[in-house]
Write a protein that holds these residues in place. Structure first.
Motif, PDB file in Angstrom:
ATOM      1  N   THR A  39       0.888  -1.093  -0.003  1.00  0.00           N
ATOM      2  CA  THR A  39       0.028   0.035  -0.141  1.00  0.00           C
ATOM      3  C   THR A  39       0.873   1.097  -0.005  1.00  0.00           C
ATOM      4  N   TRP A  40       0.343   2.380  -0.695  1.00  0.00           N
ATOM      5  CA  TRP A  40       1.011   3.635  -0.867  1.00  0.00           C
ATOM      6  C   TRP A  40       1.019   4.520   0.367  1.00  0.00           C
ATOM      7  N   THR A  41       0.046   4.036   1.400  1.00  0.00           N
ATOM      8  CA  THR A  41      -0.403   4.856   2.627  1.00  0.00           C
ATOM      9  C   THR A  41       0.958   4.849   3.556  1.00  0.00           C
ATOM     10  N   GLY A  42       1.212   6.192   3.811  1.00  0.00           N
ATOM     11  CA  GLY A  42       2.361   6.514   4.920  1.00  0.00           C
ATOM     12  C   GLY A  42       3.051   7.493   4.629  1.00  0.00           C
ATOM     13  N   ALA A  43       3.963   8.153   5.394  1.00  0.00           N
ATOM     14  CA  ALA A  43       4.971   9.363   5.338  1.00  0.00           C
ATOM     15  C   ALA A  43       6.140   8.979   4.493  1.00  0.00           C
ATOM     16  N   TYR A  44       6.516   9.760   4.043  1.00  0.00           N
ATOM     17  CA  TYR A  44       8.064   9.597   3.264  1.00  0.00           C
ATOM     18  C   TYR A  44       8.803  10.711   3.033  1.00  0.00           C
ATOM     19  N   PHE A  45      10.023  10.552   2.740  1.00  0.00           N
ATOM     20  CA  PHE A  45      11.014  11.512   2.470  1.00  0.00           C
ATOM     21  C   PHE A  45      12.160  10.996   1.388  1.00  0.00           C
ATOM     22  N   GLY A  46      12.777  12.024   0.755  1.00  0.00           N
ATOM     23  CA  GLY A  46      13.677  11.736  -0.198  1.00  0.00           C
ATOM     24  C   GLY A  46      14.315  13.000  -0.755  1.00  0.00           C
ATOM     25  N   ILE A  47      14.799  12.492  -2.032  1.00  0.00           N
ATOM     26  CA  ILE A  47      15.974  13.475  -2.463  1.00  0.00           C
ATOM     27  C   ILE A  47      15.629  13.394  -3.979  1.00  0.00           C
ATOM     28  N   ASN A  48      15.964  14.615  -4.914  1.00  0.00           N
ATOM     29  CA  ASN A  48      15.667  14.705  -6.189  1.00  0.00           C
ATOM     30  C   ASN A  48      16.772  15.597  -7.005  1.00  0.00           C
ATOM     31  N   ALA A  49      16.670  15.215  -8.258  1.00  0.00           N
ATOM     32  CA  ALA A  49      17.561  15.996  -8.964  1.00  0.00           C
ATOM     33  C   ALA A  49      17.294  16.028 -10.666  1.00  0.00           C
ATOM     34  N   GLY A  50      17.642  17.147 -11.222  1.00  0.00           N
ATOM     35  CA  GLY A  50      17.106  17.272 -12.462  1.00  0.00           C
ATOM     36  C   GLY A  50      17.490  18.572 -13.289  1.00  0.00           C
ATOM     37  N   TYR A  51      16.784  18.903 -14.272  1.00  0.00           N
ATOM     38  CA  TYR A  51      16.995  20.083 -15.161  1.00  0.00           C
ATOM     39  C   TYR A  51      15.784  20.904 -15.218  1.00  0.00           C
ATOM     40  N   ILE A  52      16.115  22.364 -15.169  1.00  0.00           N
ATOM     41  CA  ILE A  52      15.151  23.283 -15.132  1.00  0.00           C
ATOM     42  C   ILE A  52      15.444  24.382 -16.188  1.00  0.00           C
ATOM     43  N   THR A  53      14.428  25.103 -16.901  1.00  0.00           N
ATOM     44  CA  THR A  53      14.620  25.865 -17.882  1.00  0.00           C
ATOM     45  C   THR A  53      13.383  26.778 -17.954  1.00  0.00           C
ATOM     46  N   SER A  54      13.753  27.988 -18.417  1.00  0.00           N
ATOM     47  CA  SER A  54      12.500  29.157 -18.592  1.00  0.00           C
ATOM     48  C   SER A  54      11.705  28.868 -19.764  1.00  0.00           C
ATOM     49  N   THR A  55      10.465  29.262 -19.813  1.00  0.00           N
ATOM     50  CA  THR A  55       9.501  29.178 -20.899  1.00  0.00           C
ATOM     51  C   THR A  55       9.444  30.707 -21.580  1.00  0.00           C
ATOM     52  N   LYS A  56       9.652  31.867 -20.686  1.00  0.00           N
ATOM     53  CA  LYS A  56       9.360  32.954 -21.133  1.00  0.00           C
ATOM     54  C   LYS A  56      10.543  33.563 -20.996  1.00  0.00           C
ATOM     55  N   ASP A  57      11.379  33.925 -22.244  1.00  0.00           N
ATOM     56  CA  ASP A  57      12.644  34.497 -22.347  1.00  0.00           C
ATOM     57  C   ASP A  57      13.005  35.909 -22.777  1.00  0.00           C
ATOM     58  N   VAL A  58      11.917  36.894 -22.343  1.00  0.00           N
ATOM     59  CA  VAL A  58      12.099  37.893 -23.187  1.00  0.00           C
ATOM     60  C   VAL A  58      11.758  39.055 -21.828  1.00  0.00           C
ATOM     61  N   THR A  59      12.905  40.116 -21.692  1.00  0.00           N
ATOM     62  CA  THR A  59      12.722  41.378 -21.014  1.00  0.00           C
ATOM     63  C   THR A  59      12.383  42.595 -21.766  1.00  0.00           C
ATOM     64  N   ASN A  60      11.532  43.280 -21.172  1.00  0.00           N
ATOM     65  CA  ASN A  60      11.162  44.502 -21.675  1.00  0.00           C
ATOM     66  C   ASN A  60      11.278  45.586 -20.917  1.00  0.00           C
ATOM     67  N   THR A  61      11.967  46.814 -21.676  1.00  0.00           N
ATOM     68  CA  THR A  61      12.223  47.951 -21.135  1.00  0.00           C
ATOM     69  C   THR A  61      11.705  49.111 -21.716  1.00  0.00           C
ATOM     70  N   ALA A  62      11.025  50.138 -20.922  1.00  0.00           N
ATOM     71  CA  ALA A  62      10.499  51.331 -21.618  1.00  0.00           C
ATOM     72  C   ALA A  62      10.886  52.370 -20.782  1.00  0.00           C
ATOM     73  N   GLY A  63      10.725  53.458 -21.541  1.00  0.00           N
ATOM     74  CA  GLY A  63      10.872  54.907 -20.879  1.00  0.00           C
ATOM     75  C   GLY A  63      10.826  56.076 -21.537  1.00  0.00           C
ATOM     76  N   VAL A  64      10.786  57.144 -21.353  1.00  0.00           N
ATOM     77  CA  VAL A  64      10.804  58.521 -22.097  1.00  0.00           C
ATOM     78  C   VAL A  64      12.293  59.172 -22.124  1.00  0.00           C
ATOM     79  N   ILE A  65      12.904  59.436 -23.395  1.00  0.00           N
ATOM     80  CA  ILE A  65      13.937  60.209 -23.630  1.00  0.00           C
ATOM     81  C   ILE A  65      13.554  61.660 -23.426  1.00  0.00           C
ATOM     82  N   ARG A  66      14.434  62.435 -22.630  1.00  0.00           N
ATOM     83  CA  ARG A  66      13.859  63.901 -22.312  1.00  0.00           C
ATOM     84  C   ARG A  66      15.184  64.661 -22.470  1.00  0.00           C
ATOM     85  N   THR A  67      15.010  65.945 -22.687  1.00  0.00           N
ATOM     86  CA  THR A  67      16.286  66.848 -22.831  1.00  0.00           C
ATOM     87  C   THR A  67      16.614  67.216 -21.382  1.00  0.00           C
TER      88      THR A  67
END
Length: 268
Positions: A39-67
């Motif tokens: 049976t799967w009933t019960g508490a557990y603990f463990g470790i993990n490892a793997g690969y992570i990557t972003s899916t939104k890869d754009v930064t946006n910068t905005a402003g106003v140029i003034r004298t």
């Protein structure tokens, strides 16, 4: 004569009955011992490892140029790709409840925390002056999720989803010269959002060479998660006397795939 024959028959019958009573009795076979059901009933603990990557890869910068006197000359906006990926590794704890031993539905909850080497940087020559640079890094990612699945004896297939949090650092540098950037912004925050995904977990037999505890309480799993921590906009302000100001928006979405090993308390 007749009495003699009758007496002999009675004597033979009594002798045979007495001999049969002296024979050993035939013992009943022992009742079969039922095999324990996993049976799967019960508490557990463990470790993990793997690969992570972003899916939104754009930064946006905005402003106003003034004298120098503050008169607007025009809008300034740029979008810059900022791909991030790397290693992730950590640990998890949780609890499962199986409604019927053997095969049946399983529900549970799991909390995990992991280091993430999720870093990206991009620099390029600005079309106005100097160099623009952007950097985003994630140092850790954690979740608290529910799990719902179906167990086929020792194989559990599940879906999962819940709360997610991560440590993120953002930096933007605009119009960098040999001395310093004209505009600079930086923030470090713990972002929050959600994570969803699924996986497959398998309880190792006691005779498996991977079952180093030699019990029915060691499981291995493969899991994939999608997380969304929203967006973060930081101000990019002048580093010395200047009349302009900008803002850069960073995005926090990604996927990870990982494998893990758990030790479950209570074999059956």
């Amino acid at each position: 004569m007749k009495n003699i024959l009758t007496s002999a028959v009675i004597l033979a019958t009594l002798t045979a009955a007495a001999s049969a009573a002296d024979l050993p009795r035939r013992a009943l076979p022992p009742a079969p011992v039922p095999l324990p059901v996993f049976t799967w009933t019960g508490a557990y603990f463990g470790i993990n490892a793997g690969y992570i990557t972003s899916t939104k890869d754009v930064t946006n910068t905005a402003g106003v140029i003034r004298t120098s006197t503050g008169i607007p000359l025009g809008n300034y906006s740029i979008s810059v790709p900022l791909q991030r990926d790397g290693f992730t590794g950590g640990g998890q704890v949780g609890y499962n409840h199986q409604f019927t031993p053997g095969s049946g539905f399983v529900v549970g909850v799991e909390a995990d925390a992991a280091y993430t080497d999720l870093r990206g940087r991009n620099s390029y020559k600005s079309n106005l002056a100097g160099t623009n640079s952007f950097r985003q890094s994630g140092d850790y990612l954690g979740t608290v999720r529910g799990r719902v699945g179906y167990a086929f004896d020792r194989t559990l297939v599940y879906a999962t989803g819940g709360f997610a949090y991560a440590g993120q650092t953002y930096r933007a540098s605009l119009f960098q010269t040999d001395i310093q950037p004209n505009y600079y912004g930086s923030r470090s925050r713990t972002e929050t959002g959600y994570a969803v995904g699924g996986g497959v977990e398998y309880a190792l037999p006691t005779d498996s060479f991977l079952n180093f505890f030699r019990s029915s309480a060691v499981t291995v799993k493969g899991e994939a998660l999608y997380y969304d921590l929203g967006t973060r906009t930081i101000p990019v302000l002048p580093t010395y006397r200047n009349v302009n100001a900008f803002a850069t928006r960073f995005q926090n979405e990604g996927v990870l795939g990982r494998v893990g090993v758990n030790y479950k308390f209570g074999s059956y």
